[in-house]
Scaffold this motif. Sequence first.
Motif, mmCIF file in Angstrom:
data_model
loop_
_atom_site.group_PDB
_atom_site.id
_atom_site.type_symbol
_atom_site.label_atom_id
_atom_site.label_comp_id
_atom_site.label_asym_id
_atom_site.label_seq_id
_atom_site.Cartn_x
_atom_site.Cartn_y
_atom_site.Cartn_z
ATOM 1 N N GLY A 23 85.164 27.369 21.455
ATOM 2 C CA GLY A 23 86.486 26.778 21.605
ATOM 3 C C GLY A 23 87.610 27.688 21.152
ATOM 4 N N GLU A 24 87.311 28.944 20.840
ATOM 5 C CA GLU A 24 88.342 29.880 20.361
ATOM 6 C C GLU A 24 89.262 30.273 21.506
ATOM 7 N N PHE A 25 90.568 30.198 21.240
ATOM 8 C CA PHE A 25 91.591 30.519 22.247
ATOM 9 C C PHE A 25 92.369 31.757 21.798
ATOM 10 N N GLN A 26 92.598 32.686 22.751
ATOM 11 C CA GLN A 26 93.355 33.901 22.435
ATOM 12 C C GLN A 26 94.243 34.271 23.610
ATOM 13 N N GLU A 27 95.271 35.077 23.286
ATOM 14 C CA GLU A 27 96.190 35.598 24.300
ATOM 15 C C GLU A 27 96.397 37.082 24.058
ATOM 16 N N ARG A 28 96.544 37.820 25.145
ATOM 17 C CA ARG A 28 96.788 39.252 25.034
ATOM 18 C C ARG A 28 97.615 39.732 26.216
ATOM 19 N N ARG A 29 98.268 40.860 25.964
ATOM 20 C CA ARG A 29 98.995 41.550 27.039
ATOM 21 C C ARG A 29 98.353 42.926 27.197
ATOM 22 N N LEU A 30 97.789 43.167 28.376
ATOM 23 C CA LEU A 30 97.032 44.391 28.620
ATOM 24 C C LEU A 30 97.808 45.288 29.579
ATOM 25 N N GLN A 31 98.006 46.530 29.174
ATOM 26 C CA GLN A 31 98.670 47.492 30.045
ATOM 27 C C GLN A 31 97.651 48.032 31.053
ATOM 28 N N GLN A 32 98.086 48.126 32.299
ATOM 29 C CA GLN A 32 97.218 48.673 33.330
ATOM 30 C C GLN A 32 97.266 50.204 33.205
ATOM 31 N N ARG A 33 96.210 50.943 33.319
ATOM 32 C CA ARG A 33 94.908 50.499 33.732
ATOM 33 C C ARG A 33 93.898 50.698 32.596
ATOM 34 N N GLU A 34 94.219 51.655 31.693
ATOM 35 C CA GLU A 34 93.254 52.028 30.663
ATOM 36 C C GLU A 34 92.977 50.887 29.689
ATOM 37 N N GLN A 35 94.035 50.250 29.191
ATOM 38 C CA GLN A 35 93.846 49.196 28.200
ATOM 39 C C GLN A 35 93.091 48.002 28.785
ATOM 40 N N ALA A 36 93.422 47.635 30.009
ATOM 41 C CA ALA A 36 92.735 46.505 30.643
ATOM 42 C C ALA A 36 91.267 46.838 30.896
ATOM 43 N N GLU A 37 90.987 48.042 31.364
ATOM 44 C CA GLU A 37 89.604 48.414 31.634
ATOM 45 C C GLU A 37 88.777 48.415 30.352
ATOM 46 N N LYS A 38 89.355 48.906 29.254
ATOM 47 C CA LYS A 38 88.638 48.916 27.985
ATOM 48 C C LYS A 38 88.326 47.495 27.517
ATOM 49 N N PHE A 39 89.273 46.573 27.673
ATOM 50 C CA PHE A 39 89.078 45.189 27.239
ATOM 51 C C PHE A 39 87.925 44.538 27.995
ATOM 52 N N TYR A 40 87.901 44.694 29.313
ATOM 53 C CA TYR A 40 86.866 44.033 30.105
ATOM 54 C C TYR A 40 85.504 44.697 29.917
ATOM 55 N N ARG A 41 85.476 45.987 29.705
ATOM 56 C CA ARG A 41 84.193 46.647 29.447
ATOM 57 C C ARG A 41 83.638 46.228 28.086
ATOM 58 N N ASP A 42 84.518 46.012 27.116
ATOM 59 C CA ASP A 42 84.052 45.513 25.820
ATOM 60 C C ASP A 42 83.470 44.112 25.950
ATOM 61 N N LEU A 43 84.079 43.274 26.800
ATOM 62 C CA LEU A 43 83.521 41.940 27.040
ATOM 63 C C LEU A 43 82.143 42.035 27.684
ATOM 64 N N ALA A 44 82.003 42.959 28.630
ATOM 65 C CA ALA A 44 80.713 43.110 29.296
ATOM 66 C C ALA A 44 79.635 43.561 28.311
ATOM 67 N N ALA A 45 80.030 44.365 27.329
ATOM 68 C CA ALA A 45 79.051 44.840 26.342
ATOM 69 C C ALA A 45 78.516 43.699 25.478
ATOM 70 N N GLN A 46 79.282 42.600 25.351
ATOM 71 C CA GLN A 46 78.819 41.461 24.553
ATOM 72 C C GLN A 46 77.746 40.647 25.273
ATOM 73 N N GLY A 47 77.602 40.857 26.574
ATOM 74 C CA GLY A 47 76.546 40.191 27.332
ATOM 75 C C GLY A 47 76.811 38.736 27.664
ATOM 76 N N MET A 48 78.056 38.275 27.531
ATOM 77 C CA MET A 48 78.377 36.880 27.829
ATOM 78 C C MET A 48 78.887 36.754 29.264
ATOM 79 N N PRO A 49 78.605 35.643 29.958
ATOM 80 C CA PRO A 49 79.160 35.426 31.299
ATOM 81 C C PRO A 49 80.670 35.235 31.221
ATOM 82 N N VAL A 50 81.376 35.790 32.189
ATOM 83 C CA VAL A 50 82.843 35.778 32.186
ATOM 84 C C VAL A 50 83.332 35.333 33.557
#
Length: 354
Positions: A23-50
């Motif tokens: 139930g954790e809620f968060q907000e972020r502002r991601l600059q394209q393209r490097e910052q956004a790519e790093k954020f989503y790749r980190d999520l993929a490393a956690q192994g959770m469905p997105v």
Amino acid sequence: MIIIGADYHPGFQQIAFVDTDTGEFQERRLQQREQAEKFYRDLAAQGMPVRVGMEASGQARWFERLLSELHFELWIGDAAKIRTKRVRKQKTDRQDAQLILQLLLEDRFPKIWVPSWENRDLRQLLWHRHRMVQARTRIMNQLQAVALNEGLRCKKRLWREAGREQLESFRLAPWASRRRLDLLELIDRLNPTITELSQAIEQEVEKCPEARRLMTHPGVGALTALAFVLIIGRADRFQCGKQIASYLGLVPLEDSSGSRRRLGHITKQGNSLLRFLLVEAAQVTVRSDPEWRSKYFHLAMRRGRKIAKVAMARKLAVRMYWMWRKGWDYEQLKKFGSHAGQPGHRDGVQSNTE
């Protein structure tokens, strides 16, 4: 599962996301393209469905490829329908991201059909050839103007060997001569490119049985048939011919209220390339089919040639849709589809004994 609502911009994206397990809620502002790519790749490393939801945008190809590579679920929504679900009068990037997230969580997200990568790549082939032909047409018009200024009016004969020799034989001023030379060189470079692209389109049509079936209709060539299949995607997306006409922007604008009914020009909301090809193909059909020619001239006398051309393009689009949906070729369409509503044929279908 992590659900993300993304308000996408070419330079950045504002996201709001929730972990449905905690139930954790968060907000972020991601600059394209490097910052956004790093954020989503980190999520993929956690192994959770997105699951990521965003409005339809024309500058997000790299983002869609990234999510596909990471095996994230991407939902693209109808921007107009999302806008109607906004309650507050204030509009900010944060509120847009929160709204998309809320629609995802409440299962009210207006998801739209998205073509495959192969479909999109083939569309680039059609657009590339179309733009090359447009460029060649502009160059040819300029050379026609040069010939007319020198008293030569031979229309299409200008592009034959004798016409070109006449065009090259004119004694022009230095810069006018340079312009003529450069334009002729551009045409010589564009012609092989257009021929190669046309051959590639014909090869793709050979792989597509739906496009080959549509080509049996008079006036419909390989380019129009393939464009119709690629842009419509699936025939079962639409329930009737009216929806096809609306999707392609071939229906009039309407501003009616009470007893007043006002119709304007066509909406032009659909794919401009397919709409252009349908108008061109419909004119070829008018020249080759007596029934269509009679209908066209009848409309032209009543409403003018421009409206008549659009009306015939709409009729052709609806015919092609039913040919595709029913699996009919042109002969089957004439046998079953063109007799609907006529007396003497039960249920509008021609008897097989005739």
